[in-house]
Design a protein around this motif. Structure first.
Motif, PDB file in Angstrom:
ATOM      1  N   SER A  89       5.842  11.113  -8.038  1.00 42.48           N
ATOM      2  CA  SER A  89       4.508  11.177  -7.438  1.00 42.48           C
ATOM      3  C   SER A  89       4.157   9.793  -6.891  1.00 42.48           C
ATOM      4  O   SER A  89       4.821   8.803  -7.186  1.00 42.48           O
ATOM      5  N   GLY A  90       3.095   9.731  -6.105  1.00 42.34           N
ATOM      6  CA  GLY A  90       2.678   8.455  -5.536  1.00 42.34           C
ATOM      7  C   GLY A  90       2.396   7.402  -6.599  1.00 42.34           C
ATOM      8  O   GLY A  90       2.837   6.262  -6.496  1.00 42.34           O
ATOM      9  N   GLY A  91       1.681   7.814  -7.630  1.00 41.79           N
ATOM     10  CA  GLY A  91       1.351   6.874  -8.693  1.00 41.79           C
ATOM     11  C   GLY A  91       2.592   6.353  -9.394  1.00 41.79           C
ATOM     12  O   GLY A  91       2.697   5.167  -9.723  1.00 41.79           O
ATOM     13  N   GLN A  92       3.546   7.265  -9.601  1.00 46.00           N
ATOM     14  CA  GLN A  92       4.799   6.843 -10.243  1.00 46.00           C
ATOM     15  C   GLN A  92       5.568   5.891  -9.331  1.00 46.00           C
ATOM     16  O   GLN A  92       6.125   4.886  -9.791  1.00 46.00           O
ATOM     17  N   GLN A  93       5.598   6.219  -8.042  1.00 45.08           N
ATOM     18  CA  GLN A  93       6.307   5.335  -7.116  1.00 45.08           C
ATOM     19  C   GLN A  93       5.702   3.940  -7.114  1.00 45.08           C
ATOM     20  O   GLN A  93       6.419   2.940  -7.099  1.00 45.08           O
ATOM     21  N   GLN A 120       0.818  -1.200   0.000  1.00 40.58           N
ATOM     22  CA  GLN A 120       0.000   0.000   0.000  1.00 40.58           C
ATOM     23  C   GLN A 120       0.862   1.264   0.000  1.00 40.58           C
ATOM     24  O   GLN A 120       0.599   2.213  -0.717  1.00 40.58           O
ATOM     25  N   ARG A 121       1.927   1.240   0.819  1.00 39.75           N
ATOM     26  CA  ARG A 121       2.763   2.436   0.950  1.00 39.75           C
ATOM     27  C   ARG A 121       4.033   2.352   0.090  1.00 39.75           C
ATOM     28  O   ARG A 121       5.058   2.924   0.446  1.00 39.75           O
ATOM     29  N   PHE A 122       3.998   1.620  -0.973  1.00 43.77           N
ATOM     30  CA  PHE A 122       5.073   1.484  -1.976  1.00 43.77           C
ATOM     31  C   PHE A 122       6.331   0.831  -1.416  1.00 43.77           C
ATOM     32  O   PHE A 122       6.887  -0.087  -2.015  1.00 43.77           O
ATOM     33  N   ASN A 123       6.847   1.376  -0.308  1.00 45.83           N
ATOM     34  CA  ASN A 123       8.078   0.845   0.295  1.00 45.83           C
ATOM     35  C   ASN A 123       9.240   0.775  -0.684  1.00 45.83           C
ATOM     36  O   ASN A 123      10.017  -0.192  -0.678  1.00 45.83           O
ATOM     37  N   LEU A 124       9.376   1.790  -1.510  1.00 51.01           N
ATOM     38  CA  LEU A 124      10.575   1.866  -2.340  1.00 51.01           C
ATOM     39  C   LEU A 124      11.758   2.165  -1.437  1.00 51.01           C
ATOM     40  O   LEU A 124      11.592   2.697  -0.339  1.00 51.01           O
ATOM     41  N   PHE A 125      12.952   1.833  -1.910  1.00 55.04           N
ATOM     42  CA  PHE A 125      14.147   2.094  -1.117  1.00 55.04           C
ATOM     43  C   PHE A 125      14.596   3.531  -1.386  1.00 55.04           C
ATOM     44  O   PHE A 125      15.043   3.841  -2.491  1.00 55.04           O
ATOM     45  N   PRO A 126      14.448   4.419  -0.408  1.00 54.82           N
ATOM     46  CA  PRO A 126      14.615   5.852  -0.685  1.00 54.82           C
ATOM     47  C   PRO A 126      16.061   6.274  -0.925  1.00 54.82           C
ATOM     48  O   PRO A 126      16.302   7.329  -1.492  1.00 54.82           O
ATOM     49  N   HIS A 127      17.023   5.435  -0.501  1.00 57.58           N
ATOM     50  CA  HIS A 127      18.427   5.858  -0.561  1.00 57.58           C
ATOM     51  C   HIS A 127      19.080   5.525  -1.890  1.00 57.58           C
ATOM     52  O   HIS A 127      20.229   5.872  -2.111  1.00 57.58           O
ATOM     53  N   MET A 171      -4.397   9.549  -9.550  1.00 54.58           N
ATOM     54  CA  MET A 171      -3.272   8.657  -9.870  1.00 54.58           C
ATOM     55  C   MET A 171      -3.655   7.188  -9.819  1.00 54.58           C
ATOM     56  O   MET A 171      -2.861   6.322 -10.146  1.00 54.58           O
ATOM     57  N   ILE A 172      -4.881   6.932  -9.370  1.00 56.17           N
ATOM     58  CA  ILE A 172      -5.286   5.528  -9.214  1.00 56.17           C
ATOM     59  C   ILE A 172      -5.313   4.825 -10.566  1.00 56.17           C
ATOM     60  O   ILE A 172      -4.832   3.699 -10.717  1.00 56.17           O
TER      61      ILE A 172
END
Ligand SMILES: Nc1ncnc2c1ncn2[C@@H]1O[C@H](COP(=O)(O)OP(=O)(O)O)[C@@H](O)[C@H]1O
Ligand SMILES: [Mg+2]
Lengths: 239, 218
Positions: free
Chosen positions: A137-141, A83-90, A170-171
Motif C-alpha cells: 500500500s502507499g503507506g507501506q511503500q 512525496q511519490r515514494f520513488n521506490l525502485f519497482p524492479h 495511511m497518513i
C-alpha cells in the motif's frame, strides 16, 4: 548541521527562491510550510543539490557543499523521502534498502541485509522484505522509502510532503515512524501540510511564501502569533 | 489454372537453406545492432560531443534507404579502400549498422521513459550518475525495450531480403533463382511468404514469452 546563506534558485526566468538564509541545528526538527508553489520542494531539493542553486552557499557540518567536490558524500549523509515514494519497482523491498549501502558504502551483502531487516522491523514491515514495491500500500511503500534512506545511516533526513500522496487512513502510520525518528534525535527538515505533526514534533517552523522565508518561529509561537498577514492568511486555511 | 504443389515441395530444401542464411544474417546483425545501438542510444543522452556523432549516425541511417546503405558498403567502400568486401560481410555490416540506428532510438526512448523520480531517489542515496544508470535506470528501461526490440528484429528479418541484390543466397535470392529455372513465380513467392510468416510469427512468440518472464515486479 546545515547553514544556508542567501540561497537563490531560478528556473530560466522564474525566480523561485529569492535569498533564503537560515540554519538547521543538529537534532532539530524543522518543518517547512507555505502555499503550493512557494518553493518548499525547491528549497529542500537544493539542500542535497537535486536542484543546483543559482546563488548563495550551503554548508553541511561546516563544509561548503560543492557539486564538483563533495556532493556524493553529502548525499550519503542526507537521506531524502519523496512525496511519490520513488521506490525502485524492479527489485524487492529488501533490495531497495540494501542497494545503496552495498554499492555506495561497500557493505557486505550480509551486513546490508541485517541492517535492512532491522530497519524493516523498525518501520513495522518485517514481513514485507521479499515483496515488490507495487505489492504494498502507499503507506507501506513510504515506510520502506524511509527505511531505504535510513539504511545509509544519514546524519539528517529530508522529507518532501511524505504523506501528501497517501490515502487519509495511511497518513498516521507514516507520521508515527517520523515521530519515532524525531524522538531518537534525528535531524530533520520536513515539508508538510500536517500541522498536527509540526506542532507535536517540530522545533521550528519556516513559513515560505513566493520564494521568501517570511518568518520562522517555534510552532506554538508561529501558529498562535503569526507576524505577517500572508502567514495569517495561510494558517487560517490549514489550521 | 493449375497449382504445382509438387514444385513447392521440391523447392523446399533449397528455400529452407536460404531461410537459414536469412536467420543467420538477421540474428548476427541484431546482436551487433543491439551492441551498437545501446552505445549510440546512451551517447545520444550523454553530455559530451559524442552525442552529435551518435545523432548524425542515427539520422543518416534512418533517413536513407537500406538498399543504398548496402550499396555503399558493398560497392562504395571497396572502391575507396581498393579491396573487395565479401557479400556476407558487407551484408552483416550494413544490416548491423541499420539495426543499430533503430535500436539507438529504442534505447534512448526506453531510458527517457523511466520517471525522473527514479534517478533522483538513486542520487539522493549517494549513487553516482553512472551507478544510478546501471542499477536503477537500465534494468527498468530494458524491460520496456524488449517489445520494440522484438519488432525491430522482425523488421530486420524482412528487410534482410534486400541483400539478395548483392547475390547473397538468402531466401528471396533462392526463390529468384528457382523461378528463373521453372517460370512458376506464384508458387515460389507464396512459399517464400509463408516461410517468412513462420519466422516472424516464431520471433513474436519468443518476444512475448521473454516479456512475460520479465514482467515480475514492474
Ligand atoms: N524543474 C522545474 N522547472 C521549472 N520550474 C519549476 C521546476 N520545479 C519547480 N518549478 C516551479 O517553481 C515554483 C516552486 O515550486 P516548488 O518548489 O515545487 O513549490 P512547492 O513545493 O512549495 O509547492 C513553482 O512555480 C514551480 O512551477
Ligand atoms: Mg512541493
Amino acid at each position: 548541521m546545515v547553514t544556508i546563506q542567501n540561497l537563490h534558485k531560478k528556473f530560466k526566468n522564474l525566480h523561485v527562491l529569492k535569498g533564503i538564509t537560515t540554519s538547521i541545528e543538529k537534532g532539530e526538527v524543522v518543518v517547512v510550510i507555505g502555499p503550493s508553489g512557494s518553493g518548499k520542494s525547491t528549497f529542500l531539493r537544493c539542500l542535497n543539490f537535486l536542484e543546483q542553486p543559482t546563488g548563495g552557499e550551503i554548508y553541511f557540518d561546516g563544509v561548503l557543499i560543492d557539486p564538483a567536490k563533495n556532493i556524493l558524500q553529502v548525499r550519503q549523509e542526507m537521506g531524502m523521502v519523496f512525496q511519490r515514494f520513488n521506490l525502485f519497482p524492479h527489485i524487492k523491498v529488501i533490495d531497495n534498502i540494501t542497494l545503496a549501502p552495498k554499492t555506495v558504502r561497500n557493505l557486505s551483502a550480509d551486513e546490508a541485509r541485517a541492517r535492512a531487516l532491522a530497519l524493516l522491523d523498525k518501520v513495522g514491515l518485517a514481513d514485507k522484505a521479499n515483496s515488490y514495491p507495487d505489492q504494498l500500500s502507499g503507506g507501506q511503500q513510504q515506510r520502506v522509502a524511509i527505511a531505504r534512506a535510513l539504511a545509509m545511516r544519514p546524519k539528517m533526513m529530508l522529507f518532501d510532503e511524505p504523506t501528501s500522496a497517501l490515502d487519509p487512513e495511511m497518513i498516521g502510520e507514516v507520521l508515527d515512524v517520523m515521530k519515532d525518528l524525531a524522538k531518537e534525535g534525528m535531524t530533520m527538515a520536513v515539508v508538510t501540510h500536517e500541522m498536527g505533526f509540526a506542532r507535536e514534533v517540530g522545533d521550528r517552523v519556516l513559513f515560505l511564501d513566493e520564494g521568501l522565508l517570511l518568518e520562522e518561529n517555534t510552532p506554538s509561537e508561529l501558529f498562535s502569533n503569526p507576524q505577517h498577514a500572508r502567514t495569517r492568511e495561510f494558517l487560517s486555511k490549514v489550521l | 489454372m493449375d497449382f504445382r504443389w509438387d514444385l513447392i515441395w521440391r523447392s523446399l530444401p533449397l528455400l529452407l537453406q536460404g531461410a537459414w542464411l536469412t536467420i543467420q544474417l538477421t540474428s548476427i546483425s541484431v546482436f551487433f545492432g543491439i551492441l551498437v545501438g545501446t552505445i549510440a542510444g546512451m551517447l545520444r543522452l550523454s553530455k559530451g560531443p559524442m552525442r552529435y556523432l551518435a545523432g548524425a549516425y542515427v539520422d543518416f541511417i534512418r533517413g536513407t534507404p537500406l538498399l543504398v546503405q548496402i550499396f555503399i558498403i558493398y560497392y562504395g567502400f571497396p572502391a575507396l579502400i581498393q579491396n573487395p568486401v565479401p557479400p556476407y560481410v558487407a551484408a552483416i555490416i550494413a544490416l548491423s549498422l541499420n539495426c543499430g540506428a533503430y535500436v539507438a532510438e529504442i534505447v534512448r526512448s526506453g531510458i527517457q521513459s523511466i520517471e525522473k523520480g527514479q534517478t533522483e531517489a538513486a542520487l539522493s542515496l549517494g549513487l553516482t550518475p553512472n551507478k544510478a544508470m546501471r542499477y536503477i535506470i537500465l534494468p527498468q528501461a530494458f524491460r520496456r525495450i524488449i517489445p520494440p526490440l522484438g519488432n525491430e528484429f522482425i523488421a530486420l528479418l524482412k528487410d534482410s531480403s534486400l541483400v539478395s541484390v548483392i547475390a547473397l543466397e538468402e531466401l528471396v535470392r533462392r526463390a529468384q533463382v528457382i523461378i528463373g529455372r521453372t517460370f512458376r513465380p506464384f508458387e515460389l513467392w507464396l512459399a517464400v511468404a509463408l516461410i517468412f510468416l513462420v519466422m516472424t510469427f516464431t520471433i513474436s512468440r519468443l518476444v512475448n514469452y521473454v516479456e512475460r518472464r520479465l514482467k515480475v515486479g514492474d
